[in-house]
Design a protein around this motif. Structure first.
Motif, mmCIF file in Angstrom:
data_model
loop_
_atom_site.group_PDB
_atom_site.id
_atom_site.type_symbol
_atom_site.label_atom_id
_atom_site.label_comp_id
_atom_site.label_asym_id
_atom_site.label_seq_id
_atom_site.Cartn_x
_atom_site.Cartn_y
_atom_site.Cartn_z
ATOM 1 N N THR A 1 -2.341 1.076 -9.525
ATOM 2 C CA THR A 1 -2.645 2.487 -9.733
ATOM 3 C C THR A 1 -1.468 3.196 -10.387
ATOM 4 N N LEU A 2 -1.766 4.090 -11.329
ATOM 5 C CA LEU A 2 -0.758 4.958 -11.935
ATOM 6 C C LEU A 2 -0.938 6.376 -11.411
ATOM 7 N N VAL A 3 0.174 7.073 -11.207
ATOM 8 C CA VAL A 3 0.156 8.481 -10.800
ATOM 9 C C VAL A 3 1.006 9.260 -11.790
ATOM 10 N N LEU A 4 0.428 10.288 -12.408
ATOM 11 C CA LEU A 4 1.128 11.110 -13.386
ATOM 12 C C LEU A 4 1.311 12.500 -12.796
ATOM 13 N N VAL A 5 2.581 12.916 -12.628
ATOM 14 C CA VAL A 5 2.897 14.157 -11.920
ATOM 15 C C VAL A 5 3.662 15.096 -12.850
ATOM 16 N N PRO A 6 3.075 16.242 -13.209
ATOM 17 C CA PRO A 6 3.792 17.200 -14.047
ATOM 18 C C PRO A 6 5.037 17.752 -13.358
ATOM 19 N N ALA A 7 5.968 18.260 -14.132
ATOM 20 C CA ALA A 7 7.177 18.864 -13.584
ATOM 21 C C ALA A 7 6.797 20.019 -12.660
ATOM 22 N N GLY A 8 7.505 20.108 -11.537
ATOM 23 C CA GLY A 8 7.303 21.213 -10.620
ATOM 24 C C GLY A 8 6.234 21.010 -9.577
ATOM 25 N N ARG A 9 5.414 19.948 -9.675
ATOM 26 C CA ARG A 9 4.360 19.721 -8.679
ATOM 27 C C ARG A 9 4.930 18.993 -7.463
ATOM 28 N N VAL A 10 4.747 19.561 -6.293
ATOM 29 C CA VAL A 10 5.241 18.955 -5.060
ATOM 30 C C VAL A 10 4.372 17.760 -4.691
ATOM 31 N N HIS A 11 5.016 16.669 -4.314
ATOM 32 C CA HIS A 11 4.306 15.437 -4.001
ATOM 33 C C HIS A 11 5.240 14.511 -3.212
ATOM 34 N N ALA A 12 4.693 13.405 -2.739
ATOM 35 C CA ALA A 12 5.484 12.327 -2.153
ATOM 36 C C ALA A 12 4.626 11.073 -2.149
ATOM 37 N N CYS A 13 5.223 9.951 -2.486
ATOM 38 C CA CYS A 13 4.571 8.642 -2.387
ATOM 39 C C CYS A 13 5.383 7.802 -1.413
ATOM 40 N N ASN A 14 4.751 7.319 -0.364
ATOM 41 C CA ASN A 14 5.449 6.558 0.662
ATOM 42 C C ASN A 14 4.668 5.309 1.033
ATOM 43 N N PRO A 15 5.355 4.269 1.516
ATOM 44 C CA PRO A 15 4.625 3.074 1.956
ATOM 45 C C PRO A 15 3.749 3.389 3.157
ATOM 46 N N GLU A 16 2.718 2.592 3.341
ATOM 47 C CA GLU A 16 1.884 2.764 4.522
ATOM 48 C C GLU A 16 2.732 2.530 5.772
ATOM 49 N N PRO A 17 2.410 3.188 6.887
ATOM 50 C CA PRO A 17 3.237 3.096 8.098
ATOM 51 C C PRO A 17 3.572 1.648 8.481
ATOM 52 N N GLY B 1 0.827 -1.198 0.000
ATOM 53 C CA GLY B 1 0.000 0.000 0.000
ATOM 54 C C GLY B 1 0.857 1.242 0.000
ATOM 55 N N SER B 2 0.319 2.335 -0.547
ATOM 56 C CA SER B 2 1.072 3.575 -0.622
ATOM 57 C C SER B 2 0.156 4.758 -0.351
ATOM 58 N N CYS B 3 0.730 5.796 0.251
ATOM 59 C CA CYS B 3 0.003 7.045 0.494
ATOM 60 C C CYS B 3 0.618 8.141 -0.366
ATOM 61 N N PHE B 4 -0.231 8.796 -1.151
ATOM 62 C CA PHE B 4 0.216 9.902 -1.997
ATOM 63 C C PHE B 4 -0.142 11.218 -1.331
ATOM 64 N N THR B 5 0.846 12.090 -1.169
ATOM 65 C CA THR B 5 0.584 13.436 -0.678
ATOM 66 C C THR B 5 0.902 14.421 -1.794
ATOM 67 N N GLY B 6 0.098 15.445 -1.897
ATOM 68 C CA GLY B 6 0.226 16.423 -2.965
ATOM 69 C C GLY B 6 -1.128 16.956 -3.376
ATOM 70 N N ALA B 7 -2.171 16.418 -2.754
ATOM 71 C CA ALA B 7 -3.536 16.875 -3.012
ATOM 72 C C ALA B 7 -3.934 17.877 -1.936
ATOM 73 N N PRO B 8 -4.570 19.000 -2.300
ATOM 74 C CA PRO B 8 -4.961 20.002 -1.300
ATOM 75 C C PRO B 8 -5.850 19.430 -0.203
ATOM 76 N N GLY B 9 -6.651 18.425 -0.507
ATOM 77 C CA GLY B 9 -7.574 17.868 0.473
ATOM 78 C C GLY B 9 -6.965 16.836 1.396
ATOM 79 N N GLY B 10 -5.691 16.548 1.251
ATOM 80 C CA GLY B 10 -5.040 15.559 2.096
ATOM 81 C C GLY B 10 -4.485 14.403 1.294
ATOM 82 N N SER B 11 -4.012 13.364 1.985
ATOM 83 C CA SER B 11 -3.373 12.237 1.314
ATOM 84 C C SER B 11 -4.397 11.352 0.616
#
Length: 266
Positions: A62-78, A45-55
């Motif tokens: 699942t695929l995640v497409l991130v444009p250049a310059g957008r702040v984000h992080a994908c990390n494993p679940e705790p 499992g993974s948590c994506f941060t970078g959405a204004p509403g939270g993770s």
């Protein structure tokens, strides 16, 4: 099981770089890339941060497409581990490809949970890591981009920033972009923007997702990636980008890139 990370690069395709990681527990700080990034969750499992509403929780496939310059992080679940793939594409090269067919050039992050799209990405990445000729890889890459530009999914738009604030921040952004290794006091950056320190931090975070110094540190790591790809020595990169020493550089690089600079270069 021991975590495994491998990279693919090809001098014949300098606009693309890919990574495969298995059973990784590495955690990333919020960051951005100078490249367009496509990530895929292969296991765990993974948590994506970078959405204004939270993770956002990402499931396998699942695929995640991130444009250049957008702040984000994908990390494993705790407490867990995950496996993933990550493809980075040069932003200017991608813009040129999309210009040929009026493709999607928005700044929105997209999260696509479609089995067919995931399978297609896996086939593409397997081809990139194979011994196939560069022309076959390039054709498959361009075909994948065109197909994904029409894919449906969750769209995460960039946060709003007023035109006035954006204009005021430009001198600060340009200064930090061209002097990533120079330590500058927050008060000096605020004067450069004609703002108070509080206004600068709030406006900068709204525009970029990071504080000024966190954004500058991110620029240093992105510059370090470029130098390491070119074969520069770790000590030279650390010194040239203003890190206290090589050990400090290695610690900061790992929390941004998930691997040590030596492993990244190799």
């Amino acid at each position: 099981m021991r975590a495994l990370t491998e990279f693919w690069r090809d001098a014949a395709m300098p606009y693309a770089e890919s990574r495969r990681a298995c059973d990784s527990r590495a955690c990333y700080r919020p960051h951005s890339h100078a490249t367009f990034s496509i990530g895929a969750v292969d296991g765990g499992g993974s948590c994506f941060t970078g959405a204004p509403g939270g993770s956002v929780t990402l499931q396998v496939g699942t695929l995640v497409l991130v444009p250049a310059g957008r702040v984000h992080a994908c990390n494993p679940e705790p407490g867990g581990a995950w496996s993933y793939q990550m493809l980075h594409l040069d932003a200017a090269w991608l813009q040129g490809v999309r210009a040929e067919y009026a493709g999607d050039d928005s700044a929105a992050i997209r999260i696509v949970a479609d089995p067919a799209a995931y399978a297609r990405f896996c086939r593409l990445n397997a081809l990139l890591f194979s011994a196939a000729a560069a022309q076959y890889k390039e054709a498959a890459l361009i075909e994948f981009i065109g197909a994904m530009d029409g894919a449906q999914g969750l769209r995460i738009a960039a946060g709003p920033a007023s035109a006035r604030c954006s204009a005021q921040l430009q001198p600060v952004l340009e200064f930090l972009r061209h002097a990533p290794g120079v330590h500058t006091e927050l008060a000096d950056l605020a004067r450069l923007a004609g703002m108070s320190r509080f206004q600068l931090i709030r406006s900068f975070r709204a525009a970029t997702g990071l504080t000024p110094h966190a954004w500058q540190l991110n620029q240093r790591i992105n510059r370090a990636r470029e130098h390491l790809r070119a074969g520069a020595g770790l000590a030279d990169v650390a010194h040239g980008l203003g890190f206290a020493d090589q050990a400090h550089f290695q610690r900061v690089f790992k929390v941004h890139a998930g691997v040590t600079p030596g492993r990244f270069r190799a």
